[in-house]
Design an enzyme around this catalytic site. Structure first.
Site, PDB file in Angstrom:
ATOM      1  N   VAL A 167      -4.884  -3.813   1.254  1.00 15.76           N
ATOM      2  CA  VAL A 167      -5.834  -3.212   2.198  1.00 15.76           C
ATOM      3  C   VAL A 167      -6.607  -4.331   2.896  1.00 15.76           C
ATOM      4  O   VAL A 167      -7.209  -5.180   2.240  1.00 15.76           O
ATOM      5  CB  VAL A 167      -6.832  -2.271   1.489  1.00 15.76           C
ATOM      6  CG1 VAL A 167      -7.748  -1.604   2.511  1.00 15.76           C
ATOM      7  CG2 VAL A 167      -6.113  -1.225   0.659  1.00 15.76           C
TER       8      VAL A 167
ATOM      9  N   GLY B 147      -5.549  -6.906   4.567  1.00 17.18           N
ATOM     10  CA  GLY B 147      -4.914  -8.233   4.633  1.00 17.18           C
ATOM     11  C   GLY B 147      -5.716  -9.295   3.917  1.00 17.18           C
ATOM     12  O   GLY B 147      -5.856  -9.280   2.697  1.00 17.18           O
TER      13      GLY B 147
ATOM     14  N   GLU C 238      -5.217  -6.897  -3.842  1.00 19.15           N
ATOM     15  CA  GLU C 238      -6.166  -7.305  -2.791  1.00 19.15           C
ATOM     16  C   GLU C 238      -5.521  -7.306  -1.410  1.00 19.15           C
ATOM     17  O   GLU C 238      -6.158  -6.948  -0.419  1.00 19.15           O
ATOM     18  CB  GLU C 238      -6.715  -8.709  -3.121  1.00 19.15           C
ATOM     19  CG  GLU C 238      -7.776  -9.201  -2.175  1.00 19.15           C
ATOM     20  CD  GLU C 238      -9.022  -8.335  -2.190  1.00 19.15           C
ATOM     21  OE1 GLU C 238      -9.106  -7.437  -1.328  1.00 19.15           O
ATOM     22  OE2 GLU C 238      -9.897  -8.545  -3.047  1.00 19.15           O
TER      23      GLU C 238
ATOM     24  N   GLY D 154       4.424  -8.758  18.939  1.00 20.97           N
ATOM     25  CA  GLY D 154       4.701  -8.689  17.507  1.00 20.97           C
ATOM     26  C   GLY D 154       3.624  -7.979  16.712  1.00 20.97           C
ATOM     27  O   GLY D 154       3.640  -8.000  15.479  1.00 20.97           O
TER      28      GLY D 154
ATOM     29  N   LYS E 228      -4.119   3.366   2.992  1.00 19.37           N
ATOM     30  CA  LYS E 228      -5.156   2.395   2.641  1.00 19.37           C
ATOM     31  C   LYS E 228      -6.492   3.079   2.366  1.00 19.37           C
ATOM     32  O   LYS E 228      -7.230   2.682   1.451  1.00 19.37           O
ATOM     33  CB  LYS E 228      -5.302   1.368   3.765  1.00 19.37           C
ATOM     34  CG  LYS E 228      -4.068   0.473   3.929  1.00 19.37           C
ATOM     35  CD  LYS E 228      -4.148  -0.303   5.243  1.00 19.37           C
ATOM     36  CE  LYS E 228      -2.988  -1.282   5.404  1.00 19.37           C
ATOM     37  NZ  LYS E 228      -2.928  -1.830   6.791  1.00 19.37           N
TER      38      LYS E 228
ATOM     39  N   LYS F  86       0.829  -1.221   0.000  1.00 17.12           N
ATOM     40  CA  LYS F  86       0.000   0.000   0.000  1.00 17.12           C
ATOM     41  C   LYS F  86       0.851   1.254   0.000  1.00 17.12           C
ATOM     42  O   LYS F  86       0.436   2.287  -0.522  1.00 17.12           O
ATOM     43  CB  LYS F  86      -0.971   0.013   1.175  1.00 17.12           C
ATOM     44  CG  LYS F  86      -0.347   0.179   2.546  1.00 17.12           C
ATOM     45  CD  LYS F  86      -0.001  -1.156   3.168  1.00 17.12           C
ATOM     46  CE  LYS F  86       0.787  -1.016   4.450  1.00 17.12           C
ATOM     47  NZ  LYS F  86       1.164  -2.331   5.001  1.00 17.12           N
TER      48      LYS F  86
ATOM     49  N   GLY G  31      -0.516 -10.496   8.539  1.00 22.01           N
ATOM     50  CA  GLY G  31      -0.045 -11.848   8.839  1.00 22.01           C
ATOM     51  C   GLY G  31       0.253 -12.612   7.569  1.00 22.01           C
ATOM     52  O   GLY G  31      -0.330 -12.375   6.516  1.00 22.01           O
TER      53      GLY G  31
ATOM     54  N   GLU H 219       5.715  -2.750  15.352  1.00 25.02           N
ATOM     55  CA  GLU H 219       7.134  -2.751  15.002  1.00 25.02           C
ATOM     56  C   GLU H 219       7.936  -2.058  16.104  1.00 25.02           C
ATOM     57  O   GLU H 219       7.386  -1.354  16.949  1.00 25.02           O
ATOM     58  CB  GLU H 219       7.343  -1.964  13.694  1.00 25.02           C
ATOM     59  CG  GLU H 219       6.384  -2.309  12.592  1.00 25.02           C
ATOM     60  CD  GLU H 219       7.033  -3.207  11.550  1.00 25.02           C
ATOM     61  OE1 GLU H 219       8.250  -3.441  11.645  1.00 25.02           O
ATOM     62  OE2 GLU H 219       6.309  -3.670  10.665  1.00 25.02           O
TER      63      GLU H 219
END
Lengths: 443, 443
Positions: free
Chosen positions: B143, B145, B140, B198, B216, B116, B314, B201
């Site tokens: 935005v 995931g 796809e 996690g 996004k 993105k 993820g 960041e």
């Protein structure tokens, strides 16, 4: 700056459509195509042309407003017209509708339908005919009304093994259960109210006994697990016998009762599929799906859990799904492997409005030194900027020289709010910079 | 009975893919294609063949397990390979990734990306290049995931004017806000926990200040409203300054604070688009989207409100979306206007398991005449059928001769439960037919 490199989308031949059935959904489809044809063509390059409507009566609209269409009472006029490429079946039920669907497929026409009853009862014949005549049958509107769940199962989740789904796919029973859970109503009270509001039919049997949810669950399971399913083998229980005492115990135990279609793949070619009232955790996404809304909660082996929520019935939402199918079939008819520059409308700019001109409701917190006389001064500033107050909350504060006051403000322009807050922040009794958040009521 | 009329899907030429980037998402994609290629081919007739992987290092996997792929450190090996039809860019960021995307498009290759940042910062160049070279760019995964929101906007809602959307599209901030709202944590506490797990960041700036949600939101608004948007004009506020006192007031007023991307079309070519913490009604579907989950709430003029919910990031969810794009492009490359018999797998049956063998947790209510000695008798029956009890609730009853006792039972086979209930219902102290509901914990 917009790039002036796009030409008008090269609209291919119009896609010619015949419609069977002109009840609430059929007239909604005509309305959508009349009102939104321009944006459909802009986005896809497709011209969707409704040519012929077949119905026994046209009571939803004046004859004059339908003068652009050919009107007929004989469905053979759809199936025998070589110009018609797609037949949309919106009659419903497993009677004449099935005959029309089969005849259209045999004539090599693609079919779009919202008819879950026909698909569930005659899946074998319908799909076999489609395969034999290499015609497609699309049915986005048959499950979940406006929710694009068929396309999600068929295309978006193509890379996933779908492990299981849990679906609220009958609006009538979900509306009734919402009243029974929320207001403590009995089944009979909830049914009466649902009938008054048009959420339940005069004869609600197929909704309340789970038959409708069973047909839809079978269709979803067929797509999810990839095979033929005998829907008569699906265990089904309705909501008729749910009693307030169990609704109350459910709440006490942290659950809500929902009528769910449940399917779980145990191994390839073997699944459990059942429809019944189910206790689900009150805090889950699915438990918060209320009233006439539908939702499908599905788990893929890579995607994990996901949920799709929207209106499960109604003229306009259902028409939205029918048009999605018409779009996809239109793309196929016109040859989908062409590059479609209309995807990118870089020939025009969307102006992002300056934030000053955006309207929102607001939360505003002030920290003040004392209480007396403050409200009068602050509200005078709001009034001067034409900002109206929805509510005011004052709390006892630990520090009597630093007291929070919260204002909830009705919709106002950012600019007006900022000017008012600037003025207020200069009052000597204001101790800290005022804190503002926008409110969206999502209504 | 299954109809034996389907042949094996006529798998066209395999679609040959080159992958740039082998971090968490890249290795997830390879894993998906390795594990699920068979079901993809079954459903679509497509063979998706990952040929070459370009990365600076391959630390996620052993070299041996990658021996089926060509490995390279030079991305020109993707762009210059005439066999490669689709380049998947999973490096991220607006640096070298943009160079690879542009070079692939110029070479006439379709591009799939989750990037993105690159799309937001270089929308003009990227889309202009795609149009000039008639190559597609699909995104796809960029935005939401794993949520198929791009396809929904582009295809399923094609018949709707999209009026507005409200999007929770940053998992880091939604996780943090869930802790701040649910546990009363401060921003600093929530950030620390998110980093430990996690979800944030080491340098969380682009997430917490709203930059990621802004990029996004601009992409979604571009699709929704059909035009070019200067993302620098999007108003943005982060969550860094949210204080517990405002979280507490929000709750008192019936709201939850969420970081939303909001877009509303005011007229053709004019929209408000802004990203900021927002108070939304605590009972709304969107307010119940918690932790690292994402959701997009969108209103169409015909569809009405709808919501799409799932994992926003993820390795596996993102790979699911990348494969959805590969599927769609593969269909285009192979010519989508062919009839695809693989849509209907009527060549095999899905056996619906008999309900007796299905396992569920259960709610069971008995109405009994007296209390003494009853639990011992009932629990003995459960034990005999190997049914274990999760909890028992007894209430004072208005009628001391008709007392409800509720059992919550752990997962058990229907058959065992029915046999136990049949035995229990024959006890003389049981006054009415026992009431049973299945429980699904949706976990």
């Amino acid at each position: 700056m917009a790039q002036k490199i796009n030409k008008k989308p090269a609209a291919g031949q119009p896609i010619t459509i015949g419609l069977a059935g002109f009840g609430t959904v059929g007239s909604g489809l005509a309305e959508l195509l009349e009102r939104n044809s321009q944006i459909i063509t802009e986005r896809s390059g497709l011209a969707l042309r409704l040519k012929t409507i077949c119905a026994l009566e046209f009571k939803n609209r004046s004859r004059q407003s339908l003068s652009q269409y050919r009107l007929t009472k004989d469905w053979h006029d759809l199936v025998n017209d070589p110009e018609i490429q797609i037949v949309v079946e919106l009659i419903g039920g497993a009677g004449i509708a099935v005959e029309i669907i089969l005849a259209a497929l045999r004539a090599g026409k693609h079919v779009v339908t919202a008819n879950k009853a026909a698909l569930a009862a005659h899946a074998d014949r319908i799909f076999k005919t489609a395969i034999e005549h290499q015609a497609e049958i699309y049915f986005e509107a048959a499950v979940g009304g406006g929710i694009p769940i068929i396309k999600v199962f068929r295309e978006s989740l193509v890379g996933n093994h779908i492990r299981e789904f849990y679906a609220i796919i009958n609006g009538t029973t979900n509306f009734m259960l919402t009243q029974m859970v929320g207001k403590g109503w009995s089944y009979e009270q909830a049914l009466k109210r649902a009938q008054e509001l048009g959420f339940a039919e005069k004869d609600p049997t197929l909704d309340v006994n789970g038959s409708d949810a069973m047909a839809k669950s079978g269709l979803l399971a067929m797509l999810a697990f990839g095979g033929h399913i005998d829907s008569k083998k699906i265990h089904r229980e309705g909501i008729e016998s749910i009693r307030p005492v169990d609704v109350a115990f459910a709440r006490q135990l942290g659950y809500k009762i929902k009528l769910l279609g449940i399917a779980k793949q145990k191994e390839v070619g073997k699944a459990e599929i059942h429809v019944h009232p189910t206790f689900i955790p009150a805090g889950s996404e699915l438990a918060n799906v209320e009233n006439e809304f539908n939702a499908i909660y599905v788990k893929g082996d890579f995607l994990g859990p996901s949920l799709y929520y929207g209106k499960g019935a109604g003229s306009h939402p259902t028409a939205s799904s029918v048009v999605s199918d018409l779009h996809d079939l239109g793309q196929r008819i016109n040859g989908q492997n062409r590059f479609n520059p209309a995807r990118y409308r870089f020939d025009r700019d969307i102006t992002v409005m300056p934030m000053d001109s955006v309207e929102s409701a607001f939360y505003l917190r002030l920290q003040v030194q004392e209480r007396s006389g403050i409200l009068a001064k602050v509200t005078t500033v709001f009034a001067k900027h034409r900002i109206s107050i929805k509510s005011i909350v004052q709390h006892d504060a630990e520090d009597p020289k630093n007291i929070p006051i919260v204002f909830v403000l009705h919709k106002t322009r950012e600019k007006d709010l900022r000017q008012a807050v600037a003025t207020i922040s200069r009052f000597p009794f204001v101790r800290e910079a005022p804190v503002c958040y926008r409110i969206e009521d999502l209504s």
